[in-house]
Design a protein around this motif. Structure first.
Motif, PDB file in Angstrom:
ATOM      1  N   PRO A 178       0.978   1.565   9.130  1.00 24.08           N
ATOM      2  CA  PRO A 178      -0.314   1.972   9.677  1.00 24.08           C
ATOM      3  C   PRO A 178      -0.715   3.380   9.219  1.00 24.08           C
ATOM      4  O   PRO A 178      -1.889   3.660   9.000  1.00 24.08           O
ATOM      5  N   ASP A 179       0.266   4.271   9.047  1.00 24.83           N
ATOM      6  CA  ASP A 179      -0.043   5.627   8.592  1.00 24.83           C
ATOM      7  C   ASP A 179      -0.591   5.646   7.172  1.00 24.83           C
ATOM      8  O   ASP A 179      -1.402   6.515   6.828  1.00 24.83           O
ATOM      9  N   GLN A 212      -4.187   7.256   6.347  1.00 24.52           N
ATOM     10  CA  GLN A 212      -4.390   8.215   5.258  1.00 24.52           C
ATOM     11  C   GLN A 212      -5.524   7.753   4.340  1.00 24.52           C
ATOM     12  O   GLN A 212      -6.356   8.556   3.924  1.00 24.52           O
ATOM     13  N   ALA A 213      -5.578   6.463   4.045  1.00 23.58           N
ATOM     14  CA  ALA A 213      -6.639   5.928   3.194  1.00 23.58           C
ATOM     15  C   ALA A 213      -8.006   6.110   3.848  1.00 23.58           C
ATOM     16  O   ALA A 213      -8.976   6.486   3.185  1.00 23.58           O
ATOM     17  N   MET A 256       0.850  -1.167   0.000  1.00 22.57           N
ATOM     18  CA  MET A 256       0.000   0.000   0.000  1.00 22.57           C
ATOM     19  C   MET A 256       0.898   1.232   0.000  1.00 22.57           C
ATOM     20  O   MET A 256       1.839   1.321   0.775  1.00 22.57           O
ATOM     21  N   ARG A 257       0.563   2.181  -0.870  1.00 24.75           N
ATOM     22  CA  ARG A 257       1.375   3.393  -0.973  1.00 24.75           C
ATOM     23  C   ARG A 257       0.461   4.594  -1.176  1.00 24.75           C
ATOM     24  O   ARG A 257      -0.356   4.608  -2.091  1.00 24.75           O
ATOM     25  N   TYR A 258       0.609   5.578  -0.311  1.00 25.32           N
ATOM     26  CA  TYR A 258      -0.185   6.806  -0.393  1.00 25.32           C
ATOM     27  C   TYR A 258       0.726   8.009  -0.324  1.00 25.32           C
ATOM     28  O   TYR A 258       1.671   8.037   0.460  1.00 25.32           O
ATOM     29  N   ARG A 262       9.367  16.866  -2.906  1.00 24.37           N
ATOM     30  CA  ARG A 262      10.393  16.450  -1.949  1.00 24.37           C
ATOM     31  C   ARG A 262      10.397  14.933  -1.841  1.00 24.37           C
ATOM     32  O   ARG A 262       9.383  14.276  -2.007  1.00 24.37           O
ATOM     33  N   ALA A 263      11.550  14.395  -1.511  1.00 30.06           N
ATOM     34  CA  ALA A 263      11.670  12.942  -1.344  1.00 30.06           C
ATOM     35  C   ALA A 263      11.010  12.516  -0.032  1.00 30.06           C
ATOM     36  O   ALA A 263      10.890  13.284   0.897  1.00 30.06           O
ATOM     37  N   GLY A 264      10.604  11.266   0.036  1.00 30.44           N
ATOM     38  CA  GLY A 264      10.055  10.714   1.259  1.00 30.44           C
ATOM     39  C   GLY A 264       8.644  11.154   1.564  1.00 30.44           C
ATOM     40  O   GLY A 264       8.226  11.154   2.706  1.00 30.44           O
ATOM     41  N   LEU A 265       7.889  11.510   0.548  1.00 33.25           N
ATOM     42  CA  LEU A 265       6.543  12.000   0.770  1.00 33.25           C
ATOM     43  C   LEU A 265       5.477  10.930   0.602  1.00 33.25           C
ATOM     44  O   LEU A 265       4.305  11.231   0.525  1.00 33.25           O
ATOM     45  N   TYR A 266       5.900   9.690   0.554  1.00 32.74           N
ATOM     46  CA  TYR A 266       4.956   8.590   0.435  1.00 32.74           C
ATOM     47  C   TYR A 266       4.880   7.813   1.732  1.00 32.74           C
ATOM     48  O   TYR A 266       5.880   7.605   2.412  1.00 32.74           O
ATOM     49  N   LEU A 267       3.680   7.383   2.061  1.00 36.01           N
ATOM     50  CA  LEU A 267       3.459   6.490   3.188  1.00 36.01           C
ATOM     51  C   LEU A 267       3.336   5.099   2.584  1.00 36.01           C
ATOM     52  O   LEU A 267       2.452   4.849   1.770  1.00 36.01           O
TER      53      LEU A 267
END
Length: 117
Positions: A25-26, A30-31, A1-3, A16-21
């Motif tokens: 659990p986060d 977000q979903a 899962m990627r948000y 910016r880099a690292g902006l995906y969850l």
């Protein structure tokens, strides 16, 4: 899962880099919040998707249905295993708040979502 992560205003973060969850659990949190904020008929691709705020959550005489609808939206979110705790409140200014803890496929997470006013 990627948000894609949201900023403090609820907008997607870009540039910016690292902006995906990812697989966390986060990501599921977000979903859930995204699903709760989508109003019925708002998404042009599928007008039947969304939360029926006007008729079953915030409309006149919706107290019997609002928590049922919100719990169903939470539990039906991909990645959610179980709803562990749930509470909601509706203020005099029509701000509807939901606070819940869910068990996800990645671990437990607690969130609060405010809609209205």
């Amino acid at each position: 899962m990627r948000y894609r992560a949201l900023d403090a205003n609820g907008d997607y973060q870009f540039g910016r880099a690292g902006l995906y969850l990812t697989n966390s659990p986060d990501a599921v949190r977000q979903a859930i919040i995204t699903r709760l904020r989508l109003q019925l008929g708002e998404w042009f691709v599928d007008l039947s998707a969304g939360t029926p705020y006007k008729t079953q959550v915030l409309g006149y005489s919706t107290q019997p249905t609002r928590d049922i609808v919100m719990k169903a939206r939470i539990v039906d979110t991909p990645g959610v295993r179980e709803l562990l705790s749930y509470s909601s409140s509706l203020s005099a200014s029509r701000l509807f708040s939901v606070r819940a803890t869910v068990d996800t496929i990645y671990g437990a997470v607690t969130f609060t979502s405010n809609i209205g006013a």
